[in-house]
Design a protein around this motif. Structure first.
Motif: not given
Length: 95
Positions: A8, A11, A14-15, A57, A60-61, A63-66
């Protein structure tokens, strides 16, 4: 430190890179916490202007755009304690 926190931190760096708006803490339930400020993201559990708490969950969602951070907050999957304006700026940056 857990692999989840390590991933995390990487991520977020990076983001978002750094976060010049203030200090924020992300608490990932059952994993640990991450500090975010002008120096970037790092593992830590210090005082912050805003604390955002979510499950692994949900985090992570986000961070990944979901997972939309605003939707996560409105549905109770993300809790915010502290400066709501700062939380909204972080949410916009993550979205």
């Amino acid at each position: 430190m857990s692999e989840v926190i390590d991933g995390a931190v990487a991520a977020l760096n990076q983001k978002l890179g750094s976060f010049d708006e203030g200090t924020a803490k992300f608490v990932i339930e059952d994993e640990g916490s991450i500090m975010m400020d002008a120096g970037g993201a790092r593992a830590g559990d210090e005082e912050a202007e805003v604390t955002l708490t979510a499950s692994r969950e949900t985090f992570e969602g986000m961070l990944n755009g979901e997972v939309n951070p605003t939707t996560a907050f409105m549905t109770g999957k993300l809790s915010v304690d502290g400066n709501m304006g700062l939380a909204m700026k972080l949410g916009a940056a993550l979205a």
